[in-house]
Write a protein that holds these residues in place. Sequence first.
Motif, PDB file in Angstrom:
ATOM      1  N   ASP A 206     -13.559  28.082 -13.199  1.00 14.21           N
ATOM      2  CA  ASP A 206     -14.083  26.743 -13.473  1.00 14.21           C
ATOM      3  C   ASP A 206     -12.943  25.830 -13.916  1.00 14.21           C
ATOM      4  OD1 ASP A 206     -15.429  24.477 -14.186  1.00 14.21           O
ATOM      5  OD2 ASP A 206     -16.912  25.478 -15.447  1.00 14.21           O
ATOM      6  N   LEU A 207     -12.595  24.884 -13.059  1.00 13.06           N
ATOM      7  CA  LEU A 207     -11.526  23.931 -13.371  1.00 13.06           C
ATOM      8  C   LEU A 207     -12.090  22.518 -13.406  1.00 13.06           C
ATOM      9  CD1 LEU A 207      -8.735  25.325 -11.016  1.00 13.06           C
ATOM     10  CD2 LEU A 207      -8.965  25.660 -13.468  1.00 13.06           C
ATOM     11  N   SER A 208     -13.376  22.396 -13.721  1.00 12.67           N
ATOM     12  CA  SER A 208     -13.979  21.071 -13.708  1.00 12.67           C
ATOM     13  C   SER A 208     -13.471  20.236 -14.875  1.00 12.67           C
ATOM     14  CB  SER A 208     -15.501  21.195 -13.751  1.00 12.67           C
ATOM     15  OG  SER A 208     -15.914  21.892 -14.887  1.00 12.67           O
ATOM     16  N   TYR A 209     -13.407  18.944 -14.643  1.00 15.65           N
ATOM     17  CA  TYR A 209     -12.996  17.985 -15.678  1.00 15.65           C
ATOM     18  C   TYR A 209     -11.658  18.350 -16.313  1.00 15.65           C
ATOM     19  CZ  TYR A 209     -17.547  16.058 -14.932  1.00 15.65           C
ATOM     20  OH  TYR A 209     -18.637  15.485 -14.320  1.00 15.65           O
ATOM     21  N   THR A 210     -10.659  18.626 -15.481  1.00 21.91           N
ATOM     22  CA  THR A 210      -9.332  18.932 -16.001  1.00 21.91           C
ATOM     23  C   THR A 210      -8.333  17.857 -15.576  1.00 21.91           C
ATOM     24  OG1 THR A 210      -9.151  20.460 -14.141  1.00 21.91           O
ATOM     25  CG2 THR A 210      -9.592  21.414 -16.275  1.00 21.91           C
ATOM     26  N   LEU A 226     -11.666  35.743  -5.421  1.00 24.77           N
ATOM     27  CA  LEU A 226     -12.310  34.517  -5.904  1.00 24.77           C
ATOM     28  C   LEU A 226     -13.482  34.103  -5.018  1.00 24.77           C
ATOM     29  CD1 LEU A 226     -11.957  32.405  -8.176  1.00 24.77           C
ATOM     30  CD2 LEU A 226     -10.842  30.956  -6.476  1.00 24.77           C
ATOM     31  N   LYS A 227     -14.675  34.037  -5.656  1.00 25.43           N
ATOM     32  CA  LYS A 227     -15.884  33.703  -4.892  1.00 25.43           C
ATOM     33  C   LYS A 227     -16.386  32.299  -5.178  1.00 25.43           C
ATOM     34  CE  LYS A 227     -17.983  38.251  -4.853  1.00 25.43           C
ATOM     35  NZ  LYS A 227     -18.766  38.880  -5.896  1.00 25.43           N
ATOM     36  N   LYS A 228     -16.132  31.847  -6.417  1.00 24.76           N
ATOM     37  CA  LYS A 228     -16.710  30.562  -6.795  1.00 24.76           C
ATOM     38  C   LYS A 228     -15.665  29.704  -7.494  1.00 24.76           C
ATOM     39  CE  LYS A 228     -20.368  28.693  -9.710  1.00 24.76           C
ATOM     40  NZ  LYS A 228     -21.524  29.024 -10.558  1.00 24.76           N
ATOM     41  N   LEU A 229     -15.534  28.472  -7.036  1.00 25.77           N
ATOM     42  CA  LEU A 229     -14.542  27.569  -7.616  1.00 25.77           C
ATOM     43  C   LEU A 229     -15.210  26.246  -7.944  1.00 25.77           C
ATOM     44  CD1 LEU A 229     -11.573  26.876  -8.249  1.00 25.77           C
ATOM     45  CD2 LEU A 229     -11.297  26.227  -5.857  1.00 25.77           C
ATOM     46  N   ASP A 230     -15.051  25.823  -9.175  1.00 28.46           N
ATOM     47  CA  ASP A 230     -15.641  24.547  -9.592  1.00 28.46           C
ATOM     48  C   ASP A 230     -14.525  23.544  -9.856  1.00 28.46           C
ATOM     49  OD1 ASP A 230     -17.055  22.447 -10.627  1.00 28.46           O
ATOM     50  OD2 ASP A 230     -18.306  23.674 -11.946  1.00 28.46           O
ATOM     51  N   LEU A 231     -14.504  22.488  -9.057  1.00 28.69           N
ATOM     52  CA  LEU A 231     -13.476  21.454  -9.205  1.00 28.69           C
ATOM     53  C   LEU A 231     -14.109  20.107  -9.543  1.00 28.69           C
ATOM     54  CD1 LEU A 231     -11.262  22.328  -6.103  1.00 28.69           C
ATOM     55  CD2 LEU A 231     -10.644  22.637  -8.488  1.00 28.69           C
ATOM     56  N   SER A 232     -15.302  20.129 -10.072  1.00 36.29           N
ATOM     57  CA  SER A 232     -16.018  18.886 -10.358  1.00 36.29           C
ATOM     58  C   SER A 232     -15.279  17.998 -11.345  1.00 36.29           C
ATOM     59  CB  SER A 232     -17.373  19.201 -10.991  1.00 36.29           C
ATOM     60  OG  SER A 232     -18.114  20.009 -10.174  1.00 36.29           O
ATOM     61  N   GLY A 233     -15.566  16.711 -11.249  1.00 34.74           N
ATOM     62  CA  GLY A 233     -15.092  15.778 -12.267  1.00 34.74           C
ATOM     63  C   GLY A 233     -13.585  15.641 -12.334  1.00 34.74           C
ATOM     64  N   ASN A 234     -12.899  15.903 -11.232  1.00 35.00           N
ATOM     65  CA  ASN A 234     -11.466  15.688 -11.220  1.00 35.00           C
ATOM     66  C   ASN A 234     -11.147  14.395 -10.467  1.00 35.00           C
ATOM     67  OD1 ASN A 234     -10.091  17.875 -12.683  1.00 35.00           O
ATOM     68  ND2 ASN A 234     -11.304  19.165 -11.294  1.00 35.00           N
ATOM     69  N   LEU A 252     -18.174  26.374  -3.413  1.00 30.81           N
ATOM     70  CA  LEU A 252     -17.235  25.362  -3.882  1.00 30.81           C
ATOM     71  C   LEU A 252     -18.017  24.189  -4.448  1.00 30.81           C
ATOM     72  CD1 LEU A 252     -14.331  24.248  -4.078  1.00 30.81           C
ATOM     73  CD2 LEU A 252     -14.707  23.205  -1.840  1.00 30.81           C
ATOM     74  N   ILE A 253     -17.676  23.804  -5.668  1.00 29.83           N
ATOM     75  CA  ILE A 253     -18.346  22.678  -6.300  1.00 29.83           C
ATOM     76  C   ILE A 253     -17.321  21.557  -6.445  1.00 29.83           C
ATOM     77  CG2 ILE A 253     -19.774  21.981  -8.253  1.00 29.83           C
ATOM     78  CD1 ILE A 253     -20.247  24.994  -8.726  1.00 29.83           C
ATOM     79  N   MET A 254     -17.567  20.489  -5.726  1.00 30.70           N
ATOM     80  CA  MET A 254     -16.603  19.369  -5.685  1.00 30.70           C
ATOM     81  C   MET A 254     -17.252  18.096  -6.205  1.00 30.70           C
ATOM     82  SD  MET A 254     -13.512  19.820  -4.185  1.00 30.70           S
ATOM     83  CE  MET A 254     -13.236  18.133  -3.693  1.00 30.70           C
TER      84      MET A 254
END
Length: 485
Positions: A206-210, A226-234, A252-254
């Motif tokens: 989870d790398l959201s809001y970084t 790696l199965k799930k990656l969260d890049l939200s709020g970037n 993938l969550i974008m």
Amino acid sequence: MKKIYLLIVIFCATLVPKCLSDERTPFCDVCACLNQTLTNPDVDCSSKIVSSILFDAKLWFNKDKNKTYDISSLNLQSIDLGILNDTFPDSNLRKLDLSNNAIRFIADGAFANLEEMEELILSNNRLQTIGPDVFRGLRLDGYDYPLKALTTLRLDNNEIHTLNPDVFQHIDREIKILSLAHNPFKVFDQQTVIAITSVVTLEELDLSYTQLKELPQYFLHTPQYLKKLDLSGNLLTAIPETLEDAHVLEELIMNNNTIVNLTQETGFPIVKTLKRLHLCNMPVLEEIGQHSMSGLENLEELYISENIALSTVHYGTLVRLDVENPVWPRIKKLIISNNKLTHLNSTFLAKWDYLTELDIRGNPWTCECENQWMIDELMPLYVGLNVAQAKEIKCAAPIEMEHQTLYDIYQMKSVMRCLDLYGNRPEKDGAILIGILIGILIGIPLVLFILYSYQRNWYGIFDHSPAAYSRQFYRAPSLGDDGRL
Ligand SMILES: *[C@@H]1O[C@H](CO)[C@@H](O)[C@H](O)[C@H]1NC(C)=O
Ligand SMILES: *[C@@H]1O[C@H](CO)[C@@H](O)[C@H](O)[C@H]1NC(C)=O
Ligand SMILES: *[C@@H]1O[C@H](CO)[C@@H](O)[C@H](O)[C@H]1NC(C)=O
Ligand SMILES: *[C@@H]1O[C@H](CO)[C@@H](O)[C@H](O)[C@H]1NC(C)=O
Ligand SMILES: *[C@@H]1O[C@H](CO)[C@@H](O)[C@H](O)[C@H]1NC(C)=O
Ligand SMILES: *[C@@H]1O[C@H](CO)[C@@H](O)[C@H](O)[C@H]1NC(C)=O
């Protein structure tokens, strides 16, 4: 006062076995223990009074039985710890929650005795740096002092902008779920990249809001599980290219990134394993263009909702043409609610009947013939999937249809008007009218000129036939000055 009371209770619990169950940790006398009947309670100590006695051996070790108390999970939220300069005593707890404690320092090996801890939550603290030995465990032959049970580590909502390259050295073969969300990284420097990619067992990141503007090249090459990656709020303005390095990425969550126009260039590389994609809450997304998702060959769930500016989704977004026949992914869940879409072409998906879930609500659909297929093909399907929702889809245009729903039209089996078919679409009418006007304006003088010149027989000059000669000869007499012949 409270502390004395606590000590008395603990005294009672430890030295007078009949006083309370001697199997249960004295934590239960000062904290809420769920699953009371069990000797393995979930302890909820989210109150400040416990912080002063937290590391007291009596709470952890049962002297009478010469063994540690069983604890299933320990919640130490919001007890104002500030620093963690002690080592937790032996315990078989599986989950430790230290969130909301303004923790800014953790001593090396603080968790080493928690050999069965599977989940460690350090969210909402004030950590800026974490030393390379903070997550050190006990010695294990062949390994480097691992915290051997730890699979989930939550470091979200701290003040981390860079990671020590060795910060995960003791848990790099254990961690499956890692959250670094809501930390002010801004960019991933080399050592942060090394730290994260060293975790070989990583499955969810989870790398959201970084505050990231991009992901480094080859970032996803190393974490091969790696199965799930969260890049939200970037602040990403394009889909990161390194997605093509991912090995088994499924989700993938974008959401909430700053992409304006998703084109073939800013869109997805080939990610054969991706099954779920979230592109919601994108504040400036206007257009999803042709082939921008063609690389997602096995996509099953597509979530594109709450995008307030999204007005165009190209019919060729998903289709792939680099093979003999065009190929579409088999979408099962399509959620495109609350955007600004007025129409959608039926060729967006190859077969709509693979869908098990559909949501197209909250878009200003135009009830004209370009969307006729929605009435003829989509509505019957939609009704089968979710009648209540299907009935909610409203027409936003033309004005006279505004109070109708697509369902009404479907029920009446009517055909929506096709303005352009009859050529009376206002913008086209304009062009035609101007055309006619120009025609008239140029045509009338031309005709008059021709008539006049014919009458004056200017053409006769070049005409040498006898008839012409005689016409010339018997030329109509012109009017005299006095108006007479
Ligand atoms: C109580 O224990 C049971 C079985 O160990 C567990 O499934 C359940 O989640 C626990 N309840 C709470 C509130 O933690
Ligand atoms: C307590 O148990 C440990 C092993 O678990 C043993 O080595 C030790 O001798 C025991 N102590 C007492 C007082 O029984
Ligand atoms: C932690 O404790 C050690 C001694 O036990 C002390 O030297 C050190 O300053 C403490 N660290 C912090 C951050 O308080
Ligand atoms: C999107 O992210 C920004 C920060 O990048 C944040 O301020 C905003 O609240 C987020 N919007 C939503 C809808 O989550
Ligand atoms: C998006 O990109 C396409 C192709 O580059 C271009 O034709 C289109 O005008 C762009 N749309 C917007 C809203 O920028
Ligand atoms: C839908 O897209 C196809 C091309 O795939 C095009 O031929 C057709 O005219 C489009 N239909 C509408 C209603 O825009």
